[in-house]
Enzyme design. Structure first.
Site, PDB file in Angstrom:
ATOM      1  N   LYS A  55     -25.336  26.093 -13.379  1.00 13.73           N
ATOM      2  CA  LYS A  55     -26.573  25.337 -13.557  1.00 13.73           C
ATOM      3  C   LYS A  55     -27.551  25.549 -12.395  1.00 13.73           C
ATOM      4  O   LYS A  55     -28.767  25.602 -12.606  1.00 13.73           O
ATOM      5  CB  LYS A  55     -26.286  23.851 -13.734  1.00 13.73           C
ATOM      6  N   THR A  56     -27.030  25.681 -11.169  1.00 10.63           N
ATOM      7  CA  THR A  56     -27.925  25.922 -10.031  1.00 10.63           C
ATOM      8  C   THR A  56     -28.621  27.266 -10.183  1.00 10.63           C
ATOM      9  O   THR A  56     -29.812  27.414  -9.875  1.00 10.63           O
ATOM     10  CB  THR A  56     -27.147  25.875  -8.709  1.00 10.63           C
ATOM     11  N   ASP A 247     -32.180  18.038 -11.476  1.00  9.59           N
ATOM     12  CA  ASP A 247     -30.764  18.392 -11.466  1.00  9.59           C
ATOM     13  C   ASP A 247     -29.927  17.124 -11.647  1.00  9.59           C
ATOM     14  O   ASP A 247     -30.367  16.029 -11.300  1.00  9.59           O
ATOM     15  CB  ASP A 247     -30.430  19.060 -10.126  1.00  9.59           C
ATOM     16  N   GLU A 248     -28.712  17.271 -12.180  1.00 14.11           N
ATOM     17  CA  GLU A 248     -27.764  16.149 -12.349  1.00 14.11           C
ATOM     18  C   GLU A 248     -28.422  14.966 -13.068  1.00 14.11           C
ATOM     19  O   GLU A 248     -28.311  13.810 -12.651  1.00 14.11           O
ATOM     20  CB  GLU A 248     -27.219  15.693 -10.985  1.00 14.11           C
ATOM     21  N   GLN A 294     -19.841  14.443 -16.830  1.00  9.79           N
ATOM     22  CA  GLN A 294     -19.698  14.327 -15.376  1.00  9.79           C
ATOM     23  C   GLN A 294     -20.499  13.150 -14.819  1.00  9.79           C
ATOM     24  O   GLN A 294     -20.800  13.105 -13.624  1.00  9.79           O
ATOM     25  CB  GLN A 294     -20.126  15.630 -14.699  1.00  9.79           C
ATOM     26  N   ARG A 661     -12.609  20.783 -10.639  1.00 13.53           N
ATOM     27  CA  ARG A 661     -12.832  21.269  -9.269  1.00 13.53           C
ATOM     28  C   ARG A 661     -11.911  22.444  -8.960  1.00 13.53           C
ATOM     29  O   ARG A 661     -12.146  23.203  -8.019  1.00 13.53           O
ATOM     30  CB  ARG A 661     -12.563  20.169  -8.233  1.00 13.53           C
TER      31      ARG A 661
END
Length: 812
Positions: A55-56, A247-248, A294, A661
């Site tokens: 996504k980044t 973002d997020e 998330q 993770r």
């Protein structure tokens, strides 16, 4: 010295840089969905980005694509949740474009962006109760804010055992994140307690304004209030930022969402129904990237339903899912997907692997938290012998209290580690002291900071003296600093005290004057030397004092780095009127006030990282241990006993975050018994392990058959050796003829305890629950006070409940 850029100069810079119109360097290496997101044209775009899906990369490449499509850098606003994420985005754009262009973008956290807006325009804000701020406001951290709330509770003559300052501050924070001011909350207060809280809230805001200070939540709330009420300011930011990227997005709260909407759409929400939306998004865009699965921060105000409702709120939207995962093995992704699909409130997606199948997830059942920790330490040592570094390991747990046993085991094995979420650098006493000095230099109205440093180093100005000075200030409606300037007028003070105060004020005035011309590091140098603070610590001559001096030297380094990297963009209104940029000291204080634990996370050499699951989001490790996977620990007991399904779903999302993770190897570790509040309590394996595919777990033999029931009751099986480590025993094996076998010992259960639990509830009992209705008990775990029952309800499926809280009624 900051450089100012006019629009004409920006065009010249873009031409000089000769940005390549060939966008292949931006779009190459993207999968089809990433490419679709990066090259999206006008209008709202919702990108559902699974864990590890890049996504980044999509955000940064989209920004680069927009600039290559003739959007000026100054017209792009990118909002993140951490400074770490913002810095990573800037670094990638430096490589994709150039540092000169990247510096012209507005990239930062919600709080830093709002702080930047308020530095220019807070004086234009008008609130119902008349509070006012000037642009040299300071930002209070949690401890400063809580201390101020404590003072308000005392001033209102309320019992701080009934109105606990930390809890009241948290409640006020929650109200602000929903958009409430003290007055609007007071208008809907339902009972005596809420009325009193609204009074505390009201006084707290007045005291903040009196100190020319904001708390973290004010940065967001007051920016939204400013944009709602001031059309000129709102129009400026709406016209300036034609492209907004967030973002997020799943972690936004009500106020953050409204901020994004106001800048993107340019009008208050009450006018939405009057707006013609056909031309609203011409040469405009709103890109939000997130993942419902998330969303793990509801406890601090985040509302995952905002991202779920995005498509209804913005009917012109386009939805793109990023499902290819570039981080984890296929096995890890399948486990994560299978667990999270038990949640009902989500946007359906499936993580698609790009790596090999990988190893099964290793499950280990420890006798207690001591053995759990020893197992983790032994596994780390064993895996490190295969060439892995200690920094390749992440140990995740639900609560901070779980770290103690793990730390002790690592220390015994001489394994280096670091803890994220421990005592933060900016919370150390010496750092808070120096920052308080800087805040007073910048804003003498800051009474909280002023009271902290007035007797540091010791000047003979104790609590009694300060009380007299404050009483005089309150009687005359003076600020504390104004009173110090006129200290001779305060009655009943000795000449020694007056001289001491005058010397202190002379120091502050000298430093305030120096701050206008000195660099930050030179200002720090003068502050520490002229105040005597450095000499006082140095004279202690202890190991602790050496560490404190080292921390102050680190603050010098931070100031130097900030000066080297800072780039202030002035704000221009339509008539090219430039609004004065805030001082370097003001920007520095804003930045360090908004640091988080993760912003300061640096892999300090070759060390294992220990942290709570909440802090793990955004990180990744080749090998991950998730410890304490027991009912009541993870998922947390609060979610188990809650009547709200949202809480257990959030715990499951937290599990999903933990699982994803891991890149190569994943461990699920749990204990049969754990010491909680000094008492050893029997434990039951977490439902989340039970939800994972059994064929992908190595070492877990859960199920509903008799053998497993015996295992849960800790009944030893003759001839069976319990797996301790994958390199000692690969599976349960017959031990006939084998020596040195570790046997599982059955716990001593008194017959009276068994009879008590059996008399309460038993398998087959018909029960009634006020929310879930009629059901049948299918399993009974534990005994007496530790009793848990698994109930199959006719209309709500199976629920694991604690009868003490669930209020089950037997109906047979």
């Amino acid at each position: 010295m900051a450089v100012s850029f006019t629009s004409t100069m920006l065009v010249e810079i873009m031409n000089q840089l000769n940005l390549n119109k060939d966008t292949s360097f931006i779009t190459s290496g993207l999968n089809i969905n990433q490419l679709s997101a990066v090259t999206h044209e006008d209008g709202p775009l919702l990108v559902i980005a699974g864990a590890g899906s890049g996504k980044t990369k999509v955000l940064t490449h989209r920004i680069a694509y927009l600039i290559s499509s003739d959007f000026m850098p100054e017209n792009i606003l990118a909002v993140t949740f951490t400074n770490k994420a913002a810095n990573e985005m800037k670094e990638r754009l430096n490589c994709l474009l150039s540092k000169e262009i990247a510096n012209l973008l507005w990239i930062g956290t919600f709080h830093s962006i709002c702080g930047r807006i308020l530095r220019h325009d807070i004086h234009k804000l008008q609130l119902p109760n008349g509070e006012r701020w000037t642009n040299n406001f300071v930002i209070y951290d949690e401890s400063d804010s809580t201390n101020l709330v404590k003072g308000c509770i005392q001033a209102l003559d309320l019992d701080n055992k009934v109105y606990v300052p930390k809890s009241i501050k948290s409640f006020i924070s929650s109200l602000k994140s929903q958009g409430y001011e003290a007055k609007s909350f007071g208008d809907i207060a339902k009972n005596h307690r809420e009325i009193k809280i609204s009074e505390i809230f009201d006084l707290y805001q007045k005291e903040l304004a009196k100190n020319n200070a904001l708390d973290f939540d004010d940065l967001l709330l007051l920016t939204v209030k400013l944009l709602e009420q001031n059309e000129r300011v709102r129009n400026y930011y709406h016209k300036r930022f034609s492209q907004v990227l967030v973002d997020e997005f799943q972690d936004t709260n009500t106020v953050q969402y409204e901020l994004v909407r106001l800048i993107s759409e340019g009008f208050p929400k009450e006018e939405r129904h009057n707006i013609q939306r056909d031309s609203l998004w011409e040469r405009r865009g709103l890109t939000v990237v997130g993942d419902v699965d998330q969303s793990i921060y509801s406890w601090r105000g985040a509302d995952f339903k905002i991202i779920l409702g995005f498509q209804n709120d913005f009917p012109e939207n386009k939805l793109i899912k990023l499902e290819h995962n570039y981080r984890s093995s296929e096995t890890i992704l399948t486990v994560a997907d299978t667990i999270i699909k038990n949640n009902k409130q989500r946007i359906e997606k499936t993580l698609l692997p790009t790596k090999d199948k990988g190893e099964k997830v290793i499950c280990f059942e420890a006798e207690d938290e001591i053995e759990e920790a020893e197992y983790i330490a032994k596994e780390v040592l064993y895996q490190s012998k295969k060439g892995l570094k200690y920094s390749d390991f992440g140990v995740l747990y639900r609560t901070n209290a779980q770290s103690r046993a793990i730390e002790e085991a690592l220390i015994k094995k001489n394994i280096p580690y670091q803890i994220v979420g421990g005592f933060r650098f900016y919370e150390r006493k010496e750092i808070k002291d120096v920052i308080a000095y800087l805040k007073v230099i910048y804003n003498p109205s800051d009474t909280i900071s002023l009271k902290r440093i007035i007797n540091i180093p010791k000047r003979g100005l104790g609590a009694t003296t300060l009380s007299k000075i404050e009483e005089y200030a309150n009687q005359n409606n003076f600020s504390l600093y104004k009173t110090l300037l006129e200290i001779k007028d305060v009655p009943e003070l000795s000449e020694k005290i007056i001289v001491s105060v005058q010397n202190f004020v002379e120091l502050i005035e000298h430093l305030r004057k120096a701050a206008k011309s000195l660099s930050l590091s030179d200002l720090l140098d003068q502050l520490l030397k002229k105040s005597g603070y450095w000499d006082e610590i140095q004279e202690e001559g202890t190991l602790d004092s050496e560490e404190r001096l080292g921390n102050l030297q680190e603050l010098y380094s931070i100031a130097n780095e900030f000066e080297a990297s800072t780039h202030l963009n002035p704000v221009f209104y339509e008539n090219n009127e430039e609004i004065q940029s805030p001082s370097l000291l003001g920007d520095f204080l804003s930045q360090i006030s908004l640091y988080t634990d993760l912003d300061n996370l640096k892999q300090a050499g070759n060390k294992i990282t220990l942290m709570t699951l909440h802090l793990a989001k955004g990180l990744e490790y080749p090998i991950v241990f998730i410890a304490g996977l027991e009912e009541g620990i993870f998922p947390h007991s609060r979610s188990i006993n809650s009547l709200d399904d949202d809480e257990i779903e959030e715990e499951r999302r937290l599990m999903y975050v933990g699982v994803t993770r891991a890149k190569e190897k994943l461990y699920f570790v749990y204990a049969r018994a754990r010491r909680i509040f000094g008492m050893r309590e029997q434990a039951m394996v977490s439902r989340f392990i039970g939800e994972a595919p059994k064929n992908l777990l190595n070492g877990y033999y859960g199920g509903l058959d008799e053998s497993v029931s015996n295992k849960k009751l800790h009944v030893s099986k003759k001839g069976i050796k319990r797996k301790y480590s994958e390199y000692e025993v690969d599976e349960l094996i017959a031990t006939k003829g084998v020596t040195n076998v570790t046997r599982v010992i059955a716990p001593k259960i008194s017959q009276s305890s068994v009879q008590i639990s059996q008399s309460l509830f038993a398998v087959g009992n018909k029960v009634f629950h006020e929310k879930f209705g009629k059901g049948t008990i299918e399993q009974v775990f534990g005994q007496s006070e530790k009793l848990l029952v698994n109930v199959s309800f006719e209309s709500h499926g199976k629920k694991l409940l604690d009868p003490k809280y669930a209020k089950l009624i037997k109906t047979d």
